[in-house]
Enzyme design. Structure first.
Site, short mmCIF file in Angstrom:
data_model
loop_
_atom_site.label_atom_id
_atom_site.label_comp_id
_atom_site.label_asym_id
_atom_site.label_seq_id
_atom_site.Cartn_x
_atom_site.Cartn_y
_atom_site.Cartn_z
N LYS A 1 9.46 -4.48 -6.18
CA LYS A 1 9.55 -3.08 -5.90
C LYS A 1 11.24 -2.70 -5.65
CE LYS A 1 8.96 -3.74 -0.93
NZ LYS A 1 10.37 -3.14 -0.54
N THR A 2 11.85 -3.30 -5.15
CA THR A 2 13.45 -2.95 -5.21
C THR A 2 13.77 -2.57 -6.28
OG1 THR A 2 13.57 -4.15 -2.97
CG2 THR A 2 15.70 -3.17 -4.12
N ASP B 1 10.61 3.48 0.81
CA ASP B 1 10.30 2.44 0.57
C ASP B 1 9.41 1.78 1.61
OD1 ASP B 1 10.35 -0.18 -0.15
OD2 ASP B 1 12.30 -0.75 0.29
N GLU B 2 8.89 0.71 1.90
CA GLU B 2 8.12 0.18 2.72
C GLU B 2 7.18 1.16 3.37
OE1 GLU B 2 7.80 -2.90 3.05
OE2 GLU B 2 9.66 -3.82 2.89
N GLN C 1 0.40 -5.57 3.68
CA GLN C 1 1.25 -6.23 4.25
C GLN C 1 1.68 -5.37 5.34
OE1 GLN C 1 4.55 -8.19 2.17
NE2 GLN C 1 3.75 -7.22 0.30
N ARG D 1 5.03 -16.01 1.13
CA ARG D 1 6.43 -16.26 1.22
C ARG D 1 6.88 -17.49 0.62
NH1 ARG D 1 7.71 -11.93 2.15
NH2 ARG D 1 5.44 -11.72 1.49
#
Length: 723
Positions: A44-45, A231-232, A262, A604
């Site tokens: 996504k970044t 973002d987020e 998330q 993770r």
């Protein structure tokens, strides 16, 4: 305009070659309202920074017309770095910041409209506590009855919900403590105003107030930003969303990026319904799902997918990878926390012996107290580790407090006395302690003996009561088990009541975990004393705490958000532990948040993933533990369940040079029992070298060097091996 030209033209600085089709679609979308559902590890970044570059280079948007909001300074710095690398000459003017940093910039320019100077002060946590100290003195409030953290939460909630001090006072309904809280709230706001200060909550709330009170100022700022990217987005709260809507009110172009699966910070105000309902708020929204994962193997992703499908409040997606199936996830149920920790240590040592680095491993857990057994076994096995964003178990304040109470029973040393005499509060200040210390030096006594003998004339009721309590515990120690003495210490001292009253759930869990530790110690060393236990613990607390760059990472799952590791252990997967008991009491909402947390934990891992639980009785959950429902919700096709197998031997005293040979529990016990006999030289993880005096009914009597002396230890315990 040919959009594909951005990807292919030689005179362009940025290339689409590294993007997949969904990522390209997200970058080049011209929807005014764009919602990107970005799964874990989906890049996504990269998409956000590429979209900014596309707007600048292909659409001709001036960098200063673009606002990108992140939620950590680290993320903002990373995004600025990437933009600078892609567009070294034209990308530097983009507004990239956290929402709080943005608010500071807005207020620095326009706060005078609200009667504050531009050089206003931002109050940090120390400043807040200083104000509360003043208020507590003003209204005669004891910090032990109303901890600063709880009071600051009260203030934050009231401000966010727009409840004034006057309304809070009416809502107190005459209750003494609630009335004082409302008065402290009023004092706090007035004190901040008197020094022209704002706390972190105010930064957002005051900008919202500024925009609502002065529409022309809102229009000025909203006109500046032609494109807003957030973002987020799954982690924002209602006030932050209101501010973002104000900032996008002129040009109405906003891209939000997040993953409802998330959302793990609802306890901090995050509201998953905001990203879920974004299409309802903006009917012209285009939604693009990024479901290709660049981090994990498909076995890990498929297991995570099968788990999260049990949640109802989510956008449907299934992560996949082109990294192949990979290894199956290993699940193991162990009989105790200690054996669970040994299993983890064994796996790490075997892989390190075959060439892996310690830094490539992470051990994740739901709550901090679960690190205790892992830390103990890692120390025994010389496995370097670092607590990521936390404090080692035996160094946590509440654990040290109780250990000092136990030291009072054995030694009553001055350091322990100073630490516990006013914890919980007994009205003993530093000036009193200084005078007692002077008296003790004059008479050649310890500080405890000084007050026990009545040599300090003041506060006699307090000191007499304290000394009677200590002497009572000394008598208990003569006839009772260590865990019974521990329980008496916890209850008689008022420490349990203090933590329960302050709703310090996690600290209380740490204390209960220490009780589990003592019970395990008694079982392993049936003839050892409280003094022996305290000596052994000192070896763990004295261990150097400097982090090694090549260390295993120990961290909570919340702290692991946004991180990735080659090899991941998720421990403590027992019902009531994970999912936790208190979140289960919240019903479906709490359970779904816990499941999202488990989903984050699984995703993770890049190459290997282990899931472990144990069936030991725990004072934290007040029961024998059973396997977490989350383990049953994972499709068994992706699991390699070893729970029916016996536990391998794990103790390894040498630096690992070769793979450990796994033996069954029966084989280990037979080998040890047969091998250990009178006269054998042995090595113990903590007591070091010793000689076996006798072995009777699997209990070995061993003489160790000073100061440890003779100990009775289970002959098959993994901490012992023959030299």
């Amino acid at each position: 305009m040919c959009i594909i030209g951005f990807a292919e033209s030689e005179d362009k600085m940025v290339s689409f070659n590294d993007l997949n089709e969904q990522q390209k679609q997200a970058v080049i979308s011209e929807a005014d309202h764009l919602r990107i559902i970005a799964g874990a590890g989906s890049g996504k970044t990269r998409v956000l920074t590429m979209k900014i570059a596309w707007l600048i280079e292909e659409k001709g948007v001036r960098p200063y017309r673009i606002l990108a909001i992140t939620f950590t300074n680290k993320a903002a710095a990373e995004m600025r770095r990437r933009i600078s690398e892609m567009l070294p000459e034209t990308g530097s003017g983009t507004w990239i910041s956290t929402i709080h940093s943005l608010c500071v910039r807005i207020l620095s320019e326009d706060i005078e409209a609200l009667g504050y100077p531009r050089n206003f002060t931002i109050a940090d946590s120390d400043d807040q506590k200083t104000i509360l100290k003043e208020a507590y003195k003003e209204f005669s409030v004891d910090k032990s009855l109303l901890p600063y953290g709880r009071m600051l939460d009260y203030i934050s909630v009231n401000k966010t919900e727009e409840v004034s001090p006057e309304q809070a006072l009416k809502m107190a309904l005459g209750d003494d403590l609630e009335t004082k809280k409302a008065k402290i709230y009023d004092y706090y706001l007035k004190r901040l105003h008197s020094v022209y200060a704002l706390d972190f909550d105010d930064l957002i709330l005051w900008v919202i107030k500024l925009f609502e009170t002065f529409p022309e100022i809102r229009k000025k700022w909203a006109s500046r930003f032609h494109y807003i990217l957030v973002d987020e987005f799954q982690d924002i709260d209602k006030q932050q969303y209101k501010l973002i809507e104000q900032l996008s009110s002129v040009h109405q172009r906003i891209t939000v990026v997040g993953d409802p699966d998330q959302t793990i910070y609802t306890w901090r105000g995050a509201d998953v319904s905001i990203i879920m309902n974004f299409e309802q708020d903006h009917p012209d929204t285009e939604t693009i799902i990024l479901d290709r994962n660049y981090r994990s193997t498909n076995n890990i992703l498929s297991a995570a997918n099968s788990l999260i499908r049990h949640n109802r409040q989510r956008v449907k997606k299934d992560l996949y990878s082109e990294a192949g199936a990979g290894k199956k996830i290993v699940h193991k149920t162990l009989p105790s926390e200690e054996s669970e920790a040994y299993f983890v240590a064994n796996q790490i040592l075997e892989l390190v012996a075959s060439g892996e680095k310690y830094r490539d491993f992470a051990v994740l857990y739901r709550s901090n107290y679960l690190s205790r057994s892992i830390e103990r076994v890692f120390v025994e096995n010389r496995i370097p580790y670092v607590i990521y964003g936390g404090i080692r178990f035996y160094e946590r304040a509440e654990v040290k407090d109780i250990l000092c109470y136990l030291r009072m029973i054995v030694n009553a040393d001055d350091l322990s006395f100073i630490r516990v005499i006013n914890t919980p509060k007994r009205g003993i200040g530093s000036a009193t302690l200084d005078k007692i210390r002077e008296l003790a030096q004059e008479h050649g006594l310890s500080m405890y003996e000084t007050v026990r003998q009545g040599l300090y004339p003041k506060n006699q009721n307090v000191f007499s009561s304290f000394c009677r309590m200590i002497e009572h515990w000394k008598e208990l120690l003569q006839n009772e088990r260590l865990d019974d003495v521990f329980t008496a210490v916890l209850d008689d001292s008022g420490y349990r009541t203090m933590l329960e009253k302050d709703k310090e759930t996690e600290r209380l869990e740490n204390v209960k975990s220490l009780l589990d530790d003592i019970r395990e110690y008694e079982k392993t060393y049936p003839d050892s004393s409280l003094s022996d236990y305290l000596q052994m613990i000192s070896l763990y607390t004295d261990k150097a705490s400097e982090s090694d760059s090549n260390s295993v990472n120990l961290l909570t799952i919340h702290a692991a958000k946004g991180l990735e590791f080659e090899n991941v252990f998720v421990i403590g997967l027992s019902e009531g532990v994970f999912p936790s008991e208190r979140t289960l009491q919240e019903g479906m909402r709490g359970l779904e948040e816990e499941r999202r947390l488990a989903y984050v934990a699984l995703t993770r891992a890049k190459q290997r993933l282990w899931l472990t639980d144990n069936s030991q009785f725990s004072y934290v959950v007040q029961n024998a533990k059973v396997k977490s429902r989350f383990l049953n919700e994972i499709d068994p096709d992706y699991l390699d369940d070893l729970s029916e197998e016996v536990r391998p031997r794990v103790f390894f005293r040498e630096e690992p040079k070769s793979t450990l040979k796994p033996l069954s529990t029966t084989e280990v016990r037979q080998e040890k029992s047969a091998a250990l006999k009178k006269g054998d030289l042995v090595e113990h993880a903590v007591f070091k070298d010793g000689v076996v005096l006798s072995v009777v009914d699997k209990i070995a009597t061993i003489a160790f060097a000073y100061p440890h002396g003779v100990k009775k230890i289970l002959a098959d315990h993994p901490s012992i091996h023959k030299k």
